[in-house]
Write a protein that holds these residues in place. Structure first.
Motif, short mmCIF file in Angstrom:
data_model
loop_
_atom_site.label_atom_id
_atom_site.label_comp_id
_atom_site.label_asym_id
_atom_site.label_seq_id
_atom_site.Cartn_x
_atom_site.Cartn_y
_atom_site.Cartn_z
N VAL A 5 0.63 -1.15 -0.17
CA VAL A 5 0.09 0.18 -0.13
C VAL A 5 0.97 1.18 -0.09
O VAL A 5 1.74 1.33 1.01
CB VAL A 5 -0.81 0.10 1.28
CG1 VAL A 5 -1.66 1.32 1.11
CG2 VAL A 5 -1.87 -1.35 1.38
N GLU A 6 0.64 1.89 -0.93
CA GLU A 6 1.77 3.53 -1.35
C GLU A 6 0.70 4.54 -0.55
O GLU A 6 -0.53 4.36 -0.50
CB GLU A 6 1.89 3.61 -2.66
CG GLU A 6 2.47 2.45 -3.25
CD GLU A 6 1.68 1.82 -4.21
OE1 GLU A 6 2.27 1.25 -5.43
OE2 GLU A 6 0.66 1.73 -4.11
N SER A 7 1.47 5.59 -0.40
CA SER A 7 0.79 6.83 0.08
C SER A 7 1.82 7.83 0.01
O SER A 7 3.18 7.71 -0.10
CB SER A 7 0.31 6.51 1.40
OG SER A 7 1.49 6.56 2.36
N GLY A 8 1.65 9.14 -0.02
CA GLY A 8 2.48 10.18 0.03
C GLY A 8 2.44 11.03 -1.05
O GLY A 8 3.26 11.99 -1.29
N GLY A 9 1.69 10.72 -2.22
CA GLY A 9 1.85 11.26 -3.58
C GLY A 9 1.13 12.80 -3.25
O GLY A 9 0.64 12.94 -2.54
N GLY A 10 1.30 13.50 -4.48
CA GLY A 10 0.52 14.92 -4.56
C GLY A 10 1.47 15.88 -5.61
O GLY A 10 1.88 15.13 -6.39
N SER A 11 0.83 16.96 -5.35
CA SER A 11 1.39 18.05 -6.45
C SER A 11 2.23 18.92 -5.84
O SER A 11 2.14 19.23 -4.72
CB SER A 11 0.22 18.76 -6.98
OG SER A 11 -0.63 17.85 -7.69
N VAL A 12 3.32 19.39 -6.64
CA VAL A 12 4.34 20.14 -5.99
C VAL A 12 4.96 20.90 -7.14
O VAL A 12 5.07 20.40 -8.14
CB VAL A 12 5.55 19.24 -5.28
CG1 VAL A 12 6.25 18.34 -6.28
CG2 VAL A 12 6.41 20.07 -4.32
N GLN A 13 5.62 21.98 -6.68
CA GLN A 13 6.27 22.78 -7.88
C GLN A 13 7.57 22.10 -7.87
O GLN A 13 8.38 21.50 -7.06
CB GLN A 13 6.10 24.25 -7.23
CG GLN A 13 4.96 24.95 -7.51
CD GLN A 13 4.97 26.42 -7.50
OE1 GLN A 13 6.02 27.02 -6.78
NE2 GLN A 13 4.21 27.31 -8.07
N ALA A 14 8.38 22.57 -8.99
CA ALA A 14 9.52 22.20 -9.40
C ALA A 14 10.45 22.72 -8.39
O ALA A 14 10.48 23.87 -7.85
CB ALA A 14 10.02 22.70 -10.79
N SER A 85 14.54 18.07 -5.09
CA SER A 85 14.82 18.67 -6.23
C SER A 85 13.89 18.08 -7.53
O SER A 85 14.27 17.74 -8.35
CB SER A 85 16.23 18.36 -6.58
OG SER A 85 16.94 19.17 -5.45
N LEU A 86 12.75 17.97 -7.04
CA LEU A 86 11.79 17.34 -8.20
C LEU A 86 11.65 18.22 -9.12
O LEU A 86 11.74 19.37 -9.26
CB LEU A 86 10.33 17.44 -7.51
CG LEU A 86 10.18 16.33 -6.62
CD1 LEU A 86 8.97 16.17 -5.62
CD2 LEU A 86 10.01 14.76 -7.44
N GLN A 119 0.00 9.15 -7.49
CA GLN A 119 0.23 10.10 -8.31
C GLN A 119 1.17 11.23 -7.77
O GLN A 119 1.08 11.67 -6.61
CB GLN A 119 -1.07 10.60 -8.87
CG GLN A 119 -0.74 11.55 -10.06
CD GLN A 119 -0.18 10.97 -11.36
OE1 GLN A 119 -0.48 10.04 -11.65
NE2 GLN A 119 0.67 11.95 -11.90
N VAL A 120 2.36 11.26 -8.56
CA VAL A 120 3.29 12.59 -8.34
C VAL A 120 3.04 13.62 -9.57
O VAL A 120 3.38 12.97 -10.59
CB VAL A 120 4.54 12.25 -7.95
CG1 VAL A 120 5.38 13.27 -7.95
CG2 VAL A 120 4.65 11.21 -6.72
N THR A 121 2.70 14.89 -9.25
CA THR A 121 2.66 15.78 -10.08
C THR A 121 3.38 16.93 -9.82
O THR A 121 3.40 17.46 -8.91
CB THR A 121 1.37 16.17 -10.32
OG1 THR A 121 0.43 15.16 -10.63
CG2 THR A 121 1.12 17.31 -11.76
N VAL A 122 4.68 17.27 -10.83
CA VAL A 122 5.51 18.37 -10.51
C VAL A 122 5.25 19.34 -11.68
O VAL A 122 5.52 19.11 -12.77
CB VAL A 122 7.05 17.86 -10.65
CG1 VAL A 122 7.77 19.04 -10.03
CG2 VAL A 122 7.24 16.69 -9.74
N SER A 123 4.77 20.57 -11.32
CA SER A 123 4.61 21.65 -12.20
C SER A 123 5.72 22.48 -12.13
O SER A 123 6.51 22.91 -11.15
CB SER A 123 3.49 22.55 -11.63
OG SER A 123 3.35 23.03 -10.31
N SER A 124 6.12 23.26 -13.35
CA SER A 124 7.35 24.15 -13.70
C SER A 124 6.98 25.61 -13.20
O SER A 124 5.78 25.94 -12.92
CB SER A 124 7.53 24.19 -15.07
OG SER A 124 6.36 24.67 -15.78
#
Length: 124
Positions: A5-14, A85-86, A119-124
């Protein structure tokens, strides 16, 4: 049957950080993180051998070495992936995968059990 079972993903800026967790319900050998971006094949990210003789070995894909750190808490049967440093190219569905035999393959298909992904989402 072991479950992951995974957890901890999310959205973050570069440039930001996230920490993923993978809890295993039973004993396994190697546990790895594998990611899959839209339209791409699954890609090995990092692995931690989990057996009495593995010590503190860790393995990384070249694309994440120096930015990601895999670690494990044996008492909690949990493996972590600290991602620093995503970059936007790190955006993907991240899976925890376990191998029920000795070995640390870099080929995702060599792993036997998979979590549902986070899901991991990295925005610029």
């Amino acid at each position: 049957q072991v479950q992951l079972v995974e957890s901890g993903g999310g959205s973050v800026q570069a440039g930001g950080s996230l920490r993923l967790s993978c809890v295993a319900s039973g004993r396994t050998f190697t546990i790895a993180w594998v990611r899959q971006a839209p339209g791409k094949e699954r890609e090995f990210v990092a692995a931690s051998p989990w057996n009495p003789w593995s010590g503190e070995e860790t393995y990384y894909a070249d694309s994440v070495r120096g930015r990601f750190t895999i670690s494990r808490d044996k008492a909690k049967n949990t493996v972590y992936l600290q991602m620093d440093s995503l970059r936007p190219e790190d955006t993907a569905l991240y899976y925890c995968a376990a191998r029920l035999r000795v070995g640390v393959p870099f080929t995702p298909n060599e792993y036997d059990i998979w979590g549902q992904g986070t899901q991991v989402t990295v925005s610029s």
